[in-house]
Scaffold this active site. Structure first.
Site, short mmCIF file in Angstrom:
data_model
loop_
_atom_site.label_atom_id
_atom_site.label_comp_id
_atom_site.label_asym_id
_atom_site.label_seq_id
_atom_site.Cartn_x
_atom_site.Cartn_y
_atom_site.Cartn_z
N ASP A 131 -6.46 4.53 -13.92
CA ASP A 131 -5.59 4.64 -15.10
C ASP A 131 -6.23 5.51 -16.16
O ASP A 131 -6.28 5.13 -17.34
CB ASP A 131 -5.27 3.24 -15.65
N ASP B 96 -2.98 6.12 -11.00
CA ASP B 96 -2.53 6.55 -12.32
C ASP B 96 -3.47 7.63 -12.87
O ASP B 96 -4.45 7.34 -13.57
CB ASP B 96 -2.41 5.38 -13.30
N TYR C 258 -0.60 10.65 -16.23
CA TYR C 258 0.42 10.10 -17.15
C TYR C 258 1.35 11.19 -17.68
O TYR C 258 1.92 11.06 -18.76
CB TYR C 258 -0.22 9.31 -18.30
N ASN D 177 1.80 3.84 -10.13
CA ASN D 177 3.21 4.00 -10.53
C ASN D 177 3.44 5.29 -11.30
O ASN D 177 4.53 5.86 -11.26
CB ASN D 177 3.67 2.79 -11.36
N HIS D 178 2.41 5.80 -11.98
CA HIS D 178 2.60 7.06 -12.71
C HIS D 178 2.53 8.28 -11.79
O HIS D 178 2.64 9.41 -12.26
CB HIS D 178 1.57 7.17 -13.84
N HIS E 280 -3.19 -0.12 -6.31
CA HIS E 280 -2.99 0.09 -7.74
C HIS E 280 -2.63 -1.20 -8.48
O HIS E 280 -3.22 -1.52 -9.51
CB HIS E 280 -1.92 1.15 -7.99
N HIS F 84 0.30 -8.56 -19.33
CA HIS F 84 0.92 -7.31 -18.91
C HIS F 84 0.88 -7.17 -17.39
O HIS F 84 -0.15 -7.43 -16.77
CB HIS F 84 0.19 -6.13 -19.57
N HIS F 85 1.99 -6.75 -16.82
CA HIS F 85 2.11 -6.59 -15.36
C HIS F 85 1.85 -7.89 -14.61
O HIS F 85 1.48 -7.87 -13.43
CB HIS F 85 1.15 -5.50 -14.85
N HIS G 226 -3.87 -0.41 -12.92
CA HIS G 226 -2.55 -0.78 -13.45
C HIS G 226 -2.63 -1.57 -14.76
O HIS G 226 -1.97 -1.21 -15.72
CB HIS G 226 -1.78 -1.55 -12.39
N VAL G 227 -3.36 -2.66 -14.79
CA VAL G 227 -3.52 -3.43 -16.02
C VAL G 227 -4.64 -2.78 -16.83
O VAL G 227 -5.75 -2.63 -16.33
CB VAL G 227 -3.86 -4.89 -15.71
N HIS G 228 -4.33 -2.42 -18.08
CA HIS G 228 -5.27 -1.60 -18.84
C HIS G 228 -6.31 -2.47 -19.53
O HIS G 228 -6.37 -2.60 -20.76
CB HIS G 228 -4.52 -0.74 -19.85
#
Ligand code: FE2
Length: 469
Positions: A175, A204, A207, A241-242, A326, A335-336, A363-365
């Site tokens: 990410d 990711d 972006y 996903n990005h 991911h 989140h997520h 994925h989870v930042h």
């Protein structure tokens, strides 16, 4: 209350937990330290925008049609080939790579160029060239743009020959994006004294899809930004996903179009039919890449491939079995939350059966490391559904803290679940240093500290060779 027996616990974690217990006793509290460590170390929360287009990290190399966005990845299953990729903007130029060792003759390999349209954007000429029959543990110099207008030189070192006790250090990033935080993460990785030799990148990348019409110029800037690492050591790619870039509202209905044109992987070498799931052997590790955004139901190509792949892994040759994806299966941030659940239901029994050592996701930042747990006993008729301690289970690590423009996630489920060993909402990266068939040393570094400061570290014991230690 389920009791999770901790294994290979960092002394710092034990000290923190004991300290917490002491505080609870002193203040007369009645609860126990029922989870792991939730670090409240959050020094900076505000989102960071992408670096401006005229930033020096995005500088176009000088010279007409100069190769840019140079990146390499392992080009076969064993580490004797390297895929070299780059972009030329003005004209196709040459897809030939010249390469040599300090003492050897110059050789050359011919690649191919491709390009794509995305809405109103037209890419440059994206070259991919595989260098084969390389020697292990050897430094190669290489030149791209050979026979063209402007040439540029780089170098890489091939991985050592695969074997059970071959030490190797991986970097772990995900990410990443292209903000100042992203730049910090990359700089910290480059300066990490552990000396990562290959990056396992858990998805990711650029972006670019956050821009209107997925402005693919931001794919180009990202390629130039990370070139200072990706041109010199392999990055093992995972799709996030990005990377989907599915935008039917502007007529873009081919998922993963920019990614698959720009980033080639050696999926055919592991008998995969898709670049989104594949495997590579590196030193003493067997690395399996999975796709959270491709079909993973029963009978699907990815599932059929994974079942066969896991049964083929020879742990006497590659003791360390690592899986990359991911979307995390064990995530205690808000989140997520549970986005990875359907894939977990499908694949977790396999990973436990084959005693996978480590699973890395993004994925989870934020950052999180799990205990060794599994949740495979659940049946809809019996209802039981809780992660339980399982020595055959992997440790799950979320490393989606590269520093992109979406910022950190800080909201966590409370109290910290028992399966969660350490979590912290900071940007950073990790290193995994495999020492031999039994031991690997793992560090997570947050960005805000000096290069030598480690926030979370643990010794991992191999699931095959030191399961009961
Ligand atoms: Fe993501």
């Amino acid at each position: 209350m389920m009791k999770i027996r901790r294994r290979a616990v960092d002394p710092a974690v034990m000290i923190s937990c004991c300290y917490f217990l002491l505080v609870v006793i002193i203040i007369g509290g009645a609860d126990f330290c029922n989870g792991g460590v939730t670090s409240r170390f959050v020094r900076r929360l505000q989102e960071s925008p992408d670096m401006p287009l005229d930033s020096d990290v995005f500088r176009v190399p000088p010279g007409y049609n100069a190769p840019q966005q140079v990146h390499i990845t392992q080009g076969d299953h064993e580490g004797k080939a390297m895929i070299v990729s780059w972009v030329t903007m003005e004209e196709p130029g040459s897809s030939t790579v010249t390469f040599w060792t300090q003492t050897g003759k110059k050789k050359s390999a011919n690649g191919r160029a491709t390009s794509y349209h995305y809405y109103t954007y037209r890419s440059g000429y994206i070259h991919h060239c595989t260098l084969r029959r390389l020697e292990h543990s050897t430094k190669y110099y290489y030149e791209v743009g050979t026979g063209g207008n402007t040439t540029r030189q780089f170098w890489f070192k091939t991985p050592p020959e695969v074997g059970p006790d071959v030490p190797f250090t991986f970097g772990l990033i995900a990410d990443l994006g292209q903000t100042h935080d992203s730049n910090d993460t990359l700089t910290h990785y480059e300066n990490n004294p552990m000396g990562g030799q290959t990056v396992l990148f858990a998805g990711d990348l650029s972006y670019a899809d956050r821009y209107p019409n997925h402005d693919n110029v931001r794919w180009d800037t990202w390629g130039r930004f990370v070139e200072r690492s990706t041109a010199y050591q392999p990055w093992i790619w995972v799709t996030g996903n990005h990377e989907i870039d599915y935008a039917p509202e502007i007529g873009e209905t081919e998922p993963f179009k920019p990614f698959t044109h720009r980033y080639h992987v050696p999926h055919k070498a592991s008998n995969s039919t898709s670049p989104h799931w594949y495997s590579v052997k590196i030193a003493s590790a067997y690395v399996i890449v999975l796709s959270s955004y491709s079909a993973y139901g029963k009978y699907t190509p990815q599932t059929q491939w994974l079942q066969k792949e896991l049964s083929n892994v020879d742990r006497s040759e590659t003791p360390w079995l690592i899986v990359l994806m991911h979307s995390p299966w064990y995530n205690s941030y808000d989140h997520h939350y549970m986005e990875g659940e359907t894939m977990r239901v499908m694949y977790e029994p396999l990973l436990v059966q084959y005693r996978v050592d480590l699973v890395f996701a993004g994925h989870v930042h934020a950052y999180e490391r799990s205990e060794r747990v599994s949740n495979i006993a659940y049946r809809i008729v019996s209802g039981g559904c809780r992660p339980v301690e399982d020595d055959n289970a992997p440790v799950y690590i979320t490393i989606g803290d590269g520093g992109n423009s979406e910022g950190l996630v800080t909201d966590m489920t409370e109290p910290q679940p028992e399966y969660s060993a350490y979590r912290e909402a900071s940007f950073g990266h990790a290193t995994l240093s495999i020492k031999n068939r039994t031991h690997a040393f793992y560090n997570w570094h947050r960005n805000q500290d000096g290069y030598n400061v480690v926030a979370d570290s643990v010794w991992f014991h191999n699931r095959i060779w030191l399961l009961n230690d």
